[in-house]
Design an enzyme around this catalytic site. Structure first.
Site, PDB file in Angstrom:
ATOM      1  N   HIS A  60      51.923  56.473  48.685  1.00 42.68           N
ATOM      2  CA  HIS A  60      52.784  55.475  48.064  1.00 42.68           C
ATOM      3  C   HIS A  60      53.659  54.805  49.121  1.00 42.68           C
ATOM      4  CE1 HIS A  60      52.504  57.211  43.693  1.00 42.68           C
ATOM      5  NE2 HIS A  60      51.335  56.890  44.206  1.00 42.68           N
ATOM      6  N   GLU A  62      56.911  54.591  49.630  1.00 42.53           N
ATOM      7  CA  GLU A  62      58.002  55.359  50.223  1.00 42.53           C
ATOM      8  C   GLU A  62      57.485  56.311  51.313  1.00 42.53           C
ATOM      9  OE1 GLU A  62      58.772  55.440  45.675  1.00 42.53           O
ATOM     10  OE2 GLU A  62      57.109  55.009  47.037  1.00 42.53           O
ATOM     11  N   CYS A  87      58.253  57.994  42.192  1.00 49.23           N
ATOM     12  CA  CYS A  87      57.610  58.868  41.207  1.00 49.23           C
ATOM     13  C   CYS A  87      58.123  60.297  41.327  1.00 49.23           C
ATOM     14  CB  CYS A  87      56.094  58.825  41.363  1.00 49.23           C
ATOM     15  SG  CYS A  87      55.494  59.455  42.941  1.00 49.23           S
ATOM     16  N   CYS A  96      57.020  61.262  45.295  1.00 46.34           N
ATOM     17  CA  CYS A  96      57.784  60.644  46.382  1.00 46.34           C
ATOM     18  C   CYS A  96      59.228  61.157  46.412  1.00 46.34           C
ATOM     19  CB  CYS A  96      57.795  59.128  46.222  1.00 46.34           C
ATOM     20  SG  CYS A  96      56.152  58.405  46.424  1.00 46.34           S
ATOM     21  N   THR A 213      27.497  32.514  26.823  1.00 46.75           N
ATOM     22  CA  THR A 213      27.825  32.237  28.225  1.00 46.75           C
ATOM     23  C   THR A 213      26.866  32.983  29.144  1.00 46.75           C
ATOM     24  OG1 THR A 213      30.166  31.884  27.740  1.00 46.75           O
ATOM     25  CG2 THR A 213      29.613  32.440  30.013  1.00 46.75           C
ATOM     26  N   ASP A 217      24.455  30.462  31.175  1.00 44.29           N
ATOM     27  CA  ASP A 217      24.889  30.277  32.559  1.00 44.29           C
ATOM     28  C   ASP A 217      24.331  31.310  33.534  1.00 44.29           C
ATOM     29  OD1 ASP A 217      26.376  28.333  31.340  1.00 44.29           O
ATOM     30  OD2 ASP A 217      28.330  29.248  31.710  1.00 44.29           O
ATOM     31  N   LEU A 221      29.382  36.932  37.811  1.00 47.74           N
ATOM     32  CA  LEU A 221      30.710  37.477  37.506  1.00 47.74           C
ATOM     33  C   LEU A 221      31.223  38.405  38.608  1.00 47.74           C
ATOM     34  CD1 LEU A 221      30.360  38.255  33.672  1.00 47.74           C
ATOM     35  CD2 LEU A 221      31.114  36.135  34.780  1.00 47.74           C
ATOM     36  N   ARG A 224      32.327  37.215  45.017  1.00 51.80           N
ATOM     37  CA  ARG A 224      31.595  37.086  46.277  1.00 51.80           C
ATOM     38  C   ARG A 224      32.190  36.062  47.253  1.00 51.80           C
ATOM     39  NH1 ARG A 224      29.403  35.106  41.979  1.00 51.80           N
ATOM     40  NH2 ARG A 224      28.643  32.947  41.867  1.00 51.80           N
ATOM     41  N   GLY A 304      33.176  31.590  26.516  1.00 53.05           N
ATOM     42  CA  GLY A 304      33.157  30.269  25.914  1.00 53.05           C
ATOM     43  C   GLY A 304      34.331  30.062  24.968  1.00 53.05           C
TER      44      GLY A 304
END
Length: 365
Positions: A60, A62, A87, A96, A213, A217, A221, A224, A304
């Site tokens: 974390h 800290e 935490c 932490c 969709t 298409d 998804l 890249r 859509g």
């Protein structure tokens, strides 16, 4: 003289907390589903250590800040600044708070308490019991905005939901198309906004589209065009109409498919999972609940108009990004109707992007 000292201390708190936020954002896209956290350690008005949460499961903020201090003997005379309450529980890493106490750091300044009701205030309580002077509430609103995904997860037990679409200036998202026609989608976004969308995808854990969709298409998804993790692909396919030749079935990215009957010819594995839902009931709440159980805590919906509208009508969204291009389509698929609080509008080449926030979410964030 006393008042001037007080003002200087307040100004210093604000400056150093902003630095914590700056550091925290360096972890954007890599800490999910953990929050973004930055930390600064100050000795006699000089920064002697800095750190941020770099990667999910790793140290974390800290811890990294304390580790960066060369002369550890200075810690017992220093102030630790952190953008979220340290935490106090064992998770992927030790608490932490224990490290702060063991290093005898006498003062801690934090922006906001952990929103999780089970842990909120416990870190502060332990530090105070150890004799540490704790100051909280520095730039609290900004801290909440920085970790809005995390706050919605903790307070609502659901993913943070972002809607995104591009529309023509006369209010259409596409021409009318049928799968048999093999027509290409209307390109409304430009090269720059296309890259920005891919950058955005690295910041969420899931990306959702509907059946039409996916078929029309054949989207990948993925992210890249930007460095970072690909989100889990999520598709609604009630009647199992999706051809197995689609990019969604390439096995390269984990994919979840919501259906009313899991097909017998497909074996769910590491990269593909089918989940049955009841399509005679409200599907939005079912999808959201299942995704939360799957530990997908932020979702970008790029479907859509029908899918986007179903989330809007069920008040199940937090933010929306609407790109408005400069072309007119005259007819086609109408864009969703949405009302929210307009945060900003940005201009990208020949289009504008409007950023909205849901009034419901805005009230708690």
């Amino acid at each position: 003289m006393h008042d001037k000292t007080k003002i200087n201390k307040m100004e210093q708190n604000l400056i150093l907390m902003r630095r914590c936020f700056q550091l925290a954002r360096k972890g954007e896209g890599f800490t999910k589903s953990n929050p973004l956290v930055g930390s600064v350690i100050v000795y006699k008005n000089s920064i002697i250590g800095e750190g941020y949460h770099r990667q999910y499961g790793e140290n974390h903020a800290e811890v990294n800040a304390i580790n960066s201090v060369k002369d550890k003997s200075l810690l017992k005379h220093s102030t630790l600044y952190v953008s979220l309450e340290p935490c106090a529980h064992h998770g992927k890493t030790p608490p932490c708070v224990e490290l702060i106490i063991s290093n005898k750091i006498p003062r801690v300044v934090l922006a906001i308490r952990d929103p999780n009701p089970k842990v909120s205030g416990k870190g502060i309580e332990l530090m105070k019991k150890a004799g540490i002077e704790v100051t909280e509430g520095i730039l609290e609103e900004e801290a909440r905005e920085l970790n809005k995904y995390f706050f919605v997860n903790q307070l609502y037990s659901r993913p943070f939901i972002i809607l995104k679409w591009a529309q023509s200036k006369d209010g259409f998202i596409d021409i009318l198309r049928e799968p048999s026609e093999n027509k290409q989608p209307t390109i409304i976004s430009n090269k720059l906004t296309h890259i920005i969308v891919h950058k955005f995808r690295t910041r969420v854990q899931g990306i959702l589209v509907g059946t039409n969709t996916a078929i029309l298409d054949n989207p990948q998804l993925t992210s890249r065009m930007w460095y970072g993790d690909n989100p889990t692909r999520i598709v609604i396919d009630r009647k199992n109409r999706l051809p197995r030749s689609l990019a969604l079935f390439d096995g390269k990215v984990p994919t979840i498919i919501f259906t009313e009957n899991i097909p017998k010819d497909i074996i769910s594995g590491n990269s593909l999972k089918f989940i049955e839902i009841d399509f005679s009931d409200v599907i939005v709440s079912q999808i959201v609940n299942h995704l939360y159980k799957e530990k997908i805590y932020s979702v970008l919906i790029e479907g859509g108009s029908k899918l986007l509208s179903s989330f809007i009508q069920n008040n199940m969204w937090d933010e929306a990004y609407i790109e408005v291009g400069d072309l007119e389509l005259k007819s086609g698929v109408k864009s969703p109707e949405i009302q929210g609080e307009e945060i900003e509008t940005k201009k990208y080449l020949n289009s504008s992007q409007v950023h909205l926030k849901s009034k419901i979410t805005r009230n708690i964030l």
